[in-house]
Write a protein that holds these residues in place. Sequence first.
Motif, PDB file in Angstrom:
ATOM      1  N   UNK A 150       0.819  -1.211   0.000  1.00 42.82           N
ATOM      2  CA  UNK A 150       0.000   0.000   0.000  1.00 42.82           C
ATOM      3  C   UNK A 150       0.855   1.266   0.000  1.00 42.82           C
ATOM      4  N   UNK A 151       1.971   1.242   0.736  1.00 43.36           N
ATOM      5  CA  UNK A 151       2.833   2.425   0.793  1.00 43.36           C
ATOM      6  C   UNK A 151       3.458   2.713  -0.568  1.00 43.36           C
ATOM      7  N   UNK A 152       3.872   1.660  -1.272  1.00 35.89           N
ATOM      8  CA  UNK A 152       4.481   1.841  -2.589  1.00 35.89           C
ATOM      9  C   UNK A 152       3.460   2.356  -3.597  1.00 35.89           C
ATOM     10  N   UNK A 153       2.233   1.835  -3.528  1.00 34.36           N
ATOM     11  CA  UNK A 153       1.186   2.293  -4.434  1.00 34.36           C
ATOM     12  C   UNK A 153       0.840   3.758  -4.153  1.00 34.36           C
ATOM     13  N   UNK A 154       0.832   4.121  -2.864  1.00 40.35           N
ATOM     14  CA  UNK A 154       0.558   5.505  -2.489  1.00 40.35           C
ATOM     15  C   UNK A 154       1.632   6.435  -3.023  1.00 40.35           C
ATOM     16  N   UNK A 155       2.898   6.018  -2.935  1.00 39.31           N
ATOM     17  CA  UNK A 155       3.993   6.820  -3.482  1.00 39.31           C
ATOM     18  C   UNK A 155       3.838   6.988  -4.986  1.00 39.31           C
ATOM     19  N   UNK A 156       3.415   5.922  -5.648  1.00 36.74           N
ATOM     20  CA  UNK A 156       3.163   5.973  -7.085  1.00 36.74           C
ATOM     21  C   UNK A 156       2.031   6.945  -7.399  1.00 36.74           C
ATOM     22  N   UNK A 157       0.981   6.896  -6.589  1.00 31.69           N
ATOM     23  CA  UNK A 157      -0.162   7.781  -6.796  1.00 31.69           C
ATOM     24  C   UNK A 157       0.235   9.240  -6.626  1.00 31.69           C
ATOM     25  N   UNK A 158       1.106   9.531  -5.669  1.00 36.83           N
ATOM     26  CA  UNK A 158       1.563  10.907  -5.466  1.00 36.83           C
ATOM     27  C   UNK A 158       2.280  11.430  -6.705  1.00 36.83           C
ATOM     28  N   UNK A 159       3.083  10.584  -7.335  1.00 40.21           N
ATOM     29  CA  UNK A 159       3.747  10.984  -8.581  1.00 40.21           C
ATOM     30  C   UNK A 159       2.719  11.295  -9.661  1.00 40.21           C
ATOM     31  N   UNK A 160       1.655  10.505  -9.678  1.00 41.83           N
ATOM     32  CA  UNK A 160       0.622  10.718 -10.702  1.00 41.83           C
ATOM     33  C   UNK A 160      -0.179  11.991 -10.445  1.00 41.83           C
ATOM     34  N   UNK A 161      -0.386  12.322  -9.174  1.00 42.32           N
ATOM     35  CA  UNK A 161      -1.065  13.575  -8.850  1.00 42.32           C
ATOM     36  C   UNK A 161      -0.248  14.765  -9.355  1.00 42.32           C
ATOM     37  N   UNK A 162       1.058  14.706  -9.151  1.00 38.48           N
ATOM     38  CA  UNK A 162       1.927  15.766  -9.662  1.00 38.48           C
ATOM     39  C   UNK A 162       1.924  15.795 -11.184  1.00 38.48           C
ATOM     40  N   UNK A 163       1.910  14.609 -11.796  1.00 38.79           N
ATOM     41  CA  UNK A 163       1.873  14.531 -13.260  1.00 38.79           C
ATOM     42  C   UNK A 163       0.578  15.113 -13.796  1.00 38.79           C
TER      43      UNK A 163
END
Length: 309
Positions: free
Chosen positions: A284-297
Amino acid sequence: MSHFAVSILKNGLHLMRPAAVGASSVVIIFSGMYPLFLDPAVPAAHALTTAMLLLVGCLLIHGLLTHALNDYTDYRSGTDDRSPAMLSGGSRVIQNGRMTPEAVGRFGFGLAAVLLASAILLIAFGQARLAVLLLIGIWGAVSYSAPPLRLAYIPFAGEWLSTFPSTFALGLGGAWLLLGGLPDWAVQNAWINAVYCIAWVMVHHIPDLEADRQASPVKRTSVVWAADRFGPAFARLPAVAYFALIGLSAIWLAWSGRWAGAAGILVAAALSVYWLAKVDVRDAAAVTACEKKMLLTAIVLAVWLGIFH
């Protein structure tokens, strides 16, 4: 300011989830409005008024109404109580004791009623286009979470019948209100931003996979459907499919001469698929980190499309 007023403000901000609203709705407005501020045929005062109306609407609907109804529904089904609660799992105003479930429900349905009454008044005063945009937003929020439709609990229905129309209309709103028509750049920007929004929402659902399966009724999102049908690793499939659709849309922009916009789309789509392909969907933590990158994108892409229109 009284303690009561401060408490209401804090609860409202928690409920709104500013990061998610900013990375989706606010930048979608920018993407659709920035070119209009540069259009000499559009008075700056009219553009500013329209932008403010869209901003207020998105904060009320995408920020408060959508999240209030979603928090209330997901609390009753039990999925939020089982969520890992990083970026997912709702605003947590109920779980953290900031608001009771009944208060969140009353607020959500009460706000829906007020907004619906406002739409009726807008029609009565001859503001049909504003009313249509408002009604589409209300539909998106209510149909996504509230019974009996609760489209978020049905594969592909929540994103395409609720989230997409609401975000797409928000992106088109500025041009439709100020120009009376829909230029190609406005449709393209609204399409790309709305599809990217539903793509990262699918990533947002990945950490909640087990919680959604255990909900009553089961919250059978597109992510749950894909994982049940093809295996856990395929929980990323809906998001990958939507990012691929965004990448293919670059052809549309290139065909219309928007080469810079097309290049930005390809980079954003490729990076998003790369990040998602590498992530462990069970972490879940790794997916959340991935999601944060996508929010910035999502922010960068929306601004890019607005500038290179």
